[in-house]
Design a protein around this motif. Structure first.
Motif, PDB file in Angstrom:
ATOM      1  N   SER A 169       0.822  -1.219   0.000  1.00  0.00           N
ATOM      2  CA  SER A 169       0.000   0.000   0.000  1.00  0.00           C
ATOM      3  C   SER A 169       0.856   1.269   0.000  1.00  0.00           C
ATOM      4  O   SER A 169       0.323   2.372   0.004  1.00  0.00           O
ATOM      5  CB  SER A 169      -0.925   0.003   1.220  1.00  0.00           C
ATOM      6  OG  SER A 169      -0.145   0.038   2.409  1.00  0.00           O
ATOM      7  N   LEU A 170       2.183   1.108  -0.023  1.00  0.00           N
ATOM      8  CA  LEU A 170       3.089   2.254   0.034  1.00  0.00           C
ATOM      9  C   LEU A 170       3.401   2.784  -1.363  1.00  0.00           C
ATOM     10  O   LEU A 170       3.521   2.011  -2.310  1.00  0.00           O
ATOM     11  CB  LEU A 170       4.401   1.859   0.719  1.00  0.00           C
ATOM     12  CG  LEU A 170       4.295   1.309   2.138  1.00  0.00           C
ATOM     13  CD1 LEU A 170       5.662   0.832   2.606  1.00  0.00           C
ATOM     14  CD2 LEU A 170       3.731   2.352   3.072  1.00  0.00           C
ATOM     15  N   SER A 171       3.551   4.074  -1.457  1.00  0.00           N
ATOM     16  CA  SER A 171       4.001   4.718  -2.698  1.00  0.00           C
ATOM     17  C   SER A 171       5.461   5.105  -2.522  1.00  0.00           C
ATOM     18  O   SER A 171       5.813   5.799  -1.556  1.00  0.00           O
ATOM     19  CB  SER A 171       3.171   5.972  -2.990  1.00  0.00           C
ATOM     20  OG  SER A 171       1.833   5.631  -3.227  1.00  0.00           O
ATOM     21  N   ARG A 172       6.295   4.672  -3.437  1.00  0.00           N
ATOM     22  CA  ARG A 172       7.731   4.973  -3.382  1.00  0.00           C
ATOM     23  C   ARG A 172       8.211   5.350  -4.779  1.00  0.00           C
ATOM     24  O   ARG A 172       7.643   4.939  -5.778  1.00  0.00           O
ATOM     25  CB  ARG A 172       8.535   3.773  -2.874  1.00  0.00           C
ATOM     26  CG  ARG A 172       8.205   3.363  -1.456  1.00  0.00           C
ATOM     27  CD  ARG A 172       8.717   4.411  -0.484  1.00  0.00           C
ATOM     28  NE  ARG A 172       8.545   4.050   0.901  1.00  0.00           N
ATOM     29  CZ  ARG A 172       7.586   4.516   1.677  1.00  0.00           C
ATOM     30  NH1 ARG A 172       6.689   5.342   1.207  1.00  0.00           N
ATOM     31  NH2 ARG A 172       7.515   4.161   2.945  1.00  0.00           N
ATOM     32  N   TRP A 173       9.280   6.141  -4.827  1.00  0.00           N
ATOM     33  CA  TRP A 173       9.877   6.566  -6.082  1.00  0.00           C
ATOM     34  C   TRP A 173      11.345   6.174  -6.097  1.00  0.00           C
ATOM     35  O   TRP A 173      12.048   6.397  -5.101  1.00  0.00           O
ATOM     36  CB  TRP A 173       9.781   8.085  -6.241  1.00  0.00           C
ATOM     37  CG  TRP A 173       8.416   8.557  -6.545  1.00  0.00           C
ATOM     38  CD1 TRP A 173       7.923   8.901  -7.767  1.00  0.00           C
ATOM     39  CD2 TRP A 173       7.344   8.757  -5.623  1.00  0.00           C
ATOM     40  NE1 TRP A 173       6.612   9.284  -7.645  1.00  0.00           N
ATOM     41  CE2 TRP A 173       6.238   9.202  -6.341  1.00  0.00           C
ATOM     42  CE3 TRP A 173       7.219   8.586  -4.240  1.00  0.00           C
ATOM     43  CZ2 TRP A 173       5.014   9.484  -5.746  1.00  0.00           C
ATOM     44  CZ3 TRP A 173       6.007   8.855  -3.638  1.00  0.00           C
ATOM     45  CH2 TRP A 173       4.914   9.306  -4.398  1.00  0.00           C
ATOM     46  N   PRO A 174      11.844   5.637  -7.222  1.00  0.00           N
ATOM     47  CA  PRO A 174      13.296   5.451  -7.325  1.00  0.00           C
ATOM     48  C   PRO A 174      13.954   6.826  -7.232  1.00  0.00           C
ATOM     49  O   PRO A 174      13.514   7.784  -7.889  1.00  0.00           O
ATOM     50  CB  PRO A 174      13.490   4.834  -8.703  1.00  0.00           C
ATOM     51  CG  PRO A 174      12.163   4.203  -9.029  1.00  0.00           C
ATOM     52  CD  PRO A 174      11.139   5.108  -8.380  1.00  0.00           C
ATOM     53  N   GLN A 175      14.969   6.948  -6.406  1.00  0.00           N
ATOM     54  CA  GLN A 175      15.635   8.233  -6.214  1.00  0.00           C
ATOM     55  C   GLN A 175      16.129   8.789  -7.542  1.00  0.00           C
ATOM     56  O   GLN A 175      16.082  10.000  -7.772  1.00  0.00           O
ATOM     57  CB  GLN A 175      16.789   8.077  -5.232  1.00  0.00           C
ATOM     58  CG  GLN A 175      17.424   9.395  -4.870  1.00  0.00           C
ATOM     59  CD  GLN A 175      18.449   9.251  -3.760  1.00  0.00           C
ATOM     60  OE1 GLN A 175      18.745   8.159  -3.299  1.00  0.00           O
ATOM     61  NE2 GLN A 175      18.983  10.360  -3.324  1.00  0.00           N
TER      62      GLN A 175
END
Length: 65
Positions: free
Chosen positions: A41-47
């Motif tokens: 359920s988490l939203s993450r972005w590649p740095q």
């Protein structure tokens, strides 16, 4: 083997761009910032994608000058 691209949260991404979290989400909505990678359920972005946003802005600034 290349090191893994670190996944960062919305707060970390906003801090990197020096914008507020709501503004970060507006930029996701308008396509300026790529959509997140969903991890459960988490939203993450590649740095690297956030750093690419900065590089595109720098390039656009150079072209406009």
């Amino acid at each position: 083997m290349a090191p893994a691209d670190q996944l960062i949260s919305v707060r970390q991404g906003a801090a990197l761009l020096q914008i507020s979290v709501p503004t970060f989400w507006r930029r996701v909505s308008d396509g300026t910032i790529p959509k997140p990678v969903k991890v459960g359920s988490l939203s993450r972005w590649p740095q690297s994608e956030i750093l690419a946003v900065i590089e595109r802005a720098k390039a656009a600034r150079s072209e406009a000058a």
